[in-house]
Design a protein around this motif. Structure first.
Motif, PDB file in Angstrom:
ATOM      1  N   THR A 296      64.472  44.930  70.416  1.00 23.44           N
ATOM      2  CA  THR A 296      65.052  43.655  69.988  1.00 23.44           C
ATOM      3  C   THR A 296      65.725  42.996  71.186  1.00 23.44           C
ATOM      4  N   VAL A 297      65.568  41.682  71.268  1.00 24.03           N
ATOM      5  CA  VAL A 297      66.110  40.898  72.375  1.00 24.03           C
ATOM      6  C   VAL A 297      66.818  39.682  71.787  1.00 24.03           C
ATOM      7  N   THR A 298      67.974  39.353  72.321  1.00 22.25           N
ATOM      8  CA  THR A 298      68.735  38.199  71.836  1.00 22.25           C
ATOM      9  C   THR A 298      68.308  36.926  72.558  1.00 22.25           C
TER      10      THR A 298
ATOM     11  N   THR B  61      67.364  36.455  67.058  1.00 31.25           N
ATOM     12  CA  THR B  61      66.924  37.785  67.469  1.00 31.25           C
ATOM     13  C   THR B  61      65.411  37.852  67.501  1.00 31.25           C
TER      14      THR B  61
ATOM     15  N   ILE C 273      60.951  36.360  64.979  1.00 35.43           N
ATOM     16  CA  ILE C 273      62.133  35.691  65.522  1.00 35.43           C
ATOM     17  C   ILE C 273      62.931  35.107  64.361  1.00 35.43           C
ATOM     18  N   THR C 274      64.208  35.410  64.332  1.00 35.79           N
ATOM     19  CA  THR C 274      65.055  34.876  63.274  1.00 35.79           C
ATOM     20  C   THR C 274      65.372  33.404  63.537  1.00 35.79           C
TER      21      THR C 274
ATOM     22  N   TYR D   1      69.691  33.270  73.232  1.00 35.27           N
ATOM     23  CA  TYR D   1      70.980  32.569  73.191  1.00 35.27           C
ATOM     24  C   TYR D   1      70.744  31.054  73.169  1.00 35.27           C
TER      25      TYR D   1
ATOM     26  N   THR E  18      72.895  32.295  68.197  1.00 34.78           N
ATOM     27  CA  THR E  18      71.887  33.224  68.697  1.00 34.78           C
ATOM     28  C   THR E  18      70.797  33.451  67.666  1.00 34.78           C
TER      29      THR E  18
ATOM     30  N   SER F 294      62.306  40.344  67.642  1.00 35.20           N
ATOM     31  CA  SER F 294      61.936  41.736  67.371  1.00 35.20           C
ATOM     32  C   SER F 294      60.507  41.965  67.833  1.00 35.20           C
TER      33      SER F 294
END
Length: 331
Positions: free
Chosen positions: A149-151, A66, A45-46, A153, A64, A68
């Protein structure tokens, strides 16, 4: 163990070929039945960085991160992931997650599953902050692997009281993240916390810098004929600064350029006047030195009075006399 027992029973001295086939089929079925559990998923996760946040503006701030996902060993071709995210190290209050600065001041924020910020991203173990999304992955037939990959928010809550300056942080690690993955046919993300477990780490950050907002009230001395007596009026300057921010308020010299001898003008004609910090007209407003007003912000409105006075003087020609004074707040 039951599958292996059935396979051994299938061994028959009269029909050994069938026994071997039965044993192989049953062993393959046993391996396939445990494929979801045998799958291995890794996550990254970023950082979720909101940047500079102006709580004086009172508006929401969005950002946001990301997520992974990479899964291997997917013999049946699918796996379900339940990414549970709890409150974070900053804790939560009133349904909002919180970041904290070095002095313990808090900043409310939230995580969402959608770009409209309408569906919370939470945890089956902490549903007050919402539930986790359900993420299904389907592997390629040959490799048995899948990536996605999923965002995530994020939003800083609008309408918060002004917060103290500093760097705000909340970390998510250990028990704050519990990503469960397993058989797509049985794993229910709303209630299940059992399966393969991973605990990825990430952080949310924001910065609040010193800031001040200022507004000034117009001053009207009214309508007069002769100026054989002093004329007075009252105005106000309003200042809001982030808590702990030192500031100074100064007033420019207007059309005359001299705050010690101000002038309202009508063409080439002028009316002398002055602005004071006190009702007794003993302390002038100027742009520096003793003529400025200093303070420390606490996030609330500071109302600074401005006392205007037109001294008795020869009456000028009739007309509307005006001056424009610049209010400067230094912080």
């Amino acid at each position: 163990m039951t599958n292996h027992m059935v396979a051994s029973w299938g061994v028959c001295i009269f029909r050994p070929g069938f026994a071997v086939v039965a044993g192989i089929i049953l062993v393959l079925l046993a391996a396939s039945g445990s494929s979801a559990r045998a799958s291995t998923c890794t996550f990254g996760i970023t950082e979720l960085n909101f940047g500079n946040v102006d709580t004086l503006a009172g508006t929401a701030v969005d950002s946001t991160a990301t997520l992974s996902i990479s899964c291997t060993g997917m013999a049946l071709g699918s796996v379900r992931v339940c990414p549970n995210i709890n409150a974070g190290a900053g804790g939560s209050s009133g349904g909002w997650r919180q970041m904290r600065n070095g002095t313990g001041s808090t900043l409310d924020f939230q995580l969402y599953r959608d770009a409209s910020r309408s569906t919370l991203w939470g945890s089956a173990a902490y549903p007050v902050l919402g539930l986790p999304p359900t993420i299904d992955l389907f592997a390629t037939p040959i490799t048995g692997t899948a990536t996605k990959t999923v965002t995530i928010y994020g939003r800083i809550a609008p309408g918060q009281e002004p917060r103290a300056t500093g760097n705000y942080l909340s970390t998510f690690s250990g028990s704050e993240t519990q990503f469960v993955y397993g058989d797509i046919s049985v794993l229910n993300c709303a209630v299940t916390l059992i399966g393969g477990i991973a605990r990825p780490t990430f952080a949310t950050l924001a910065q609040i810098e010193a800031n001040c907002l200022v507004e000034a009230q117009d001053m009207d001395f009214g309508v007069h004929g002769l100026l054989d007596q002093p004329v007075e009026t009252l105005g106000e300057i309003g200042v809001i600064c982030t808590p702990g921010t030192s500031f100074k308020i100064g007033l420019g010299g207007g059309l005359s350029g001299n705050p010690l001898d101000r002038q309202m003008r009508h063409g080439a004609n002028a009316i002398r006047y002055n602005l004071f910090q006190d009702a007794g007209h003993g302390q002038l407003w100027t742009g520096d030195g003793a003529g400025i007003l200093a303070g420390i912000g606490d996030g609330s409105l500071l109302a600074a009075p401005v006392y205007g006075r037109v001294p008795a003087q020869p009456s000028p020609v009739p007309g509307t006399y005006q001056d424009t004074v610049v209010v400067t707040v230094t912080y």
